[in-house]
Scaffold this active site. Structure first.
Site, mmCIF file in Angstrom:
data_model
loop_
_atom_site.group_PDB
_atom_site.id
_atom_site.type_symbol
_atom_site.label_atom_id
_atom_site.label_comp_id
_atom_site.label_asym_id
_atom_site.label_seq_id
_atom_site.Cartn_x
_atom_site.Cartn_y
_atom_site.Cartn_z
ATOM 1 N N ARG A 104 41.216 -24.032 22.290
ATOM 2 C CA ARG A 104 41.759 -25.132 23.105
ATOM 3 C C ARG A 104 43.260 -25.199 22.823
ATOM 4 N NH1 ARG A 104 43.077 -30.427 22.346
ATOM 5 N NH2 ARG A 104 42.611 -31.882 24.025
ATOM 6 N N LYS A 158 49.258 -28.472 16.142
ATOM 7 C CA LYS A 158 48.891 -29.576 15.249
ATOM 8 C C LYS A 158 49.748 -29.618 13.980
ATOM 9 C CE LYS A 158 44.440 -30.717 17.197
ATOM 10 N NZ LYS A 158 42.995 -30.572 17.197
HETATM 11 N N1 HH2 Z 1 42.021 -32.026 19.614
HETATM 12 C C1 HH2 Z 1 42.585 -33.046 20.294
HETATM 13 C C2 HH2 Z 1 41.894 -33.651 21.351
HETATM 14 N N2 HH2 Z 1 40.690 -33.209 21.737
HETATM 15 N N3 HH2 Z 1 38.873 -31.714 21.480
HETATM 16 C C3 HH2 Z 1 38.304 -30.705 20.821
HETATM 17 N N4 HH2 Z 1 37.095 -30.248 21.200
HETATM 18 N N5 HH2 Z 1 38.916 -30.081 19.759
HETATM 19 C C4 HH2 Z 1 40.140 -30.481 19.305
HETATM 20 O O1 HH2 Z 1 40.645 -29.914 18.306
HETATM 21 C C5 HH2 Z 1 40.782 -31.577 19.985
HETATM 22 C C6 HH2 Z 1 40.107 -32.177 21.084
HETATM 23 C C7 HH2 Z 1 43.953 -33.517 19.908
HETATM 24 O O2 HH2 Z 1 44.950 -32.794 20.574
HETATM 25 P P1 HH2 Z 1 45.680 -33.268 21.928
HETATM 26 O O3 HH2 Z 1 44.707 -33.477 23.027
HETATM 27 O O4 HH2 Z 1 46.779 -32.339 22.241
HETATM 28 O O5 HH2 Z 1 46.385 -34.613 21.499
HETATM 29 P P2 HH2 Z 1 46.072 -36.147 21.751
HETATM 30 O O6 HH2 Z 1 44.759 -36.458 21.104
HETATM 31 O O7 HH2 Z 1 47.248 -36.839 21.106
HETATM 32 O O8 HH2 Z 1 46.001 -36.372 23.234
#
Ligand code: HH2
Length: 278
Positions: free
Chosen positions: A259, A224
């Protein structure tokens, strides 16, 4: 050892060591891996690789929630994730988590065998609470300030840890009152969701205050922006070592599940952390 067990449908996750939740984004636009596995077969193959590398859970998402992301229609989100969830759940090797804010998507994925619903909006939508109450799956209740489109526009708190903890406690209570057993509920401070770098650091530093609510704690710091800010690294794919550092810190300070995008690297670090702690 936490002594906690997380009830996720037919599976029971014993939280006696930090678990690794591997991220599978079936999206064209996620912030660090958008487009990398946008078709179902590629996503299933990618997820299987994560399991082989030691992932304890796979988290499948079909909508980017990065700051400023455009929303997708429920139909489009479902078309992206459902074949992936179906295939991975049929494998049955590890619980499949569906990362969605939308009740129709959550419901269809639970029917397809998902064992966890991960809602970045913290089950604020009553329709999501209904889906949760009508099933036996595990839940991740995450804190987000506002909505993805605007959440990074000057987020402010008096005490970020107290406010996030208060929100998570309230949402867990609301779910419990709706009929969800406490053993099914996990909580997540929502690193990067309406938070400055300093807010994120404060949440990680004081994670034990969130863990004191007594629910399994999930932390998603992987790749992040705050890690990029610390490192002066704009490219999310070059934040892996920093992300592993954050995951190890979180695991030592109360996170039961991390995660992550980089499963093999994180598993290796957490094995060492666990061995030292034993
Ligand atoms: N962060 C993201 C998405 N889902 N769920 C939980 N429980 N906790 C988190 O910190 C979290 C999450 C964002 O990261 P990512 O899925 O890599 O990116 P994007 O939202 O751009 O798909």
């Amino acid at each position: 050892m936490s002594g906690l067990t997380w009830h996720c449908g037919s599976q029971r996750l014993v939280l006696d060591r930090p678990l690794v939740m591997g991220i599978v984004n079936v999206t064209p636009d996620s912030f660090s891996d958008g487009g990398a596995h946008a078709n179902p077969a590629a996503a299933v193959g990618y997820a299987s690789g994560m399991v082989a590398s030691g992932a304890d859970i796979v988290d499948v998402g079909g909508e980017s929630t990065r700051p400023g992301a455009a929303p997708v229609s429920e139909a489009e989100e479902l078309a992206r994730v459902l074949p992936v969830v179906e295939a991975l759940a049929a494998d049955g090797v590890v619980p499949v988590s569906i990362d969605t804010r939308h009740a129709a998507v959550a419901r269809a994925c639970v029917e397809a065998g998902a064992g966890i619903v991960n809602d970045v909006s913290g089950f604020r939508d009553p329709a999501m609470v209904e889906v949760a109450a009508a099933s036996e799956v595990g839940l991740v209740v995450m804190h987000m300030l506002g909505e993805p489109a605007t959440m990074q526009d000057d987020p402010r708190y008096d005490d970020v840890v107290a406010e996030v903890t208060g929100f998570l406690g309230q949402r867990a209570e609301a779910l419990h009152e709706a009929g969800v057993a406490r053993e099914r509920i996990g909580i997540d401070p929502g690193i990067g969701f309406g938070k400055t770098t300093e807010h994120n650091l404060e949440l990680l530093r004081r994670l034990s205050e969130i863990a004191a609510l007594g629910y399994p704690v999930v932390v998603g710091a992987s790749r992040k922006r705050f890690i990029g800010n610390i490192l002066g690294e704009d490219d999310p794919t070059r934040r892996i070592h920093g992300s592993v550092g954050a995951a190890a810190y979180a695991a030592l300070n109360g996170a039961h599940v991390v995660r992550v995008h980089d499963v093999a690297e994180t598993v290796q670090a957490l094995k060492v952390v666990s061995a030292i702690g034993r």
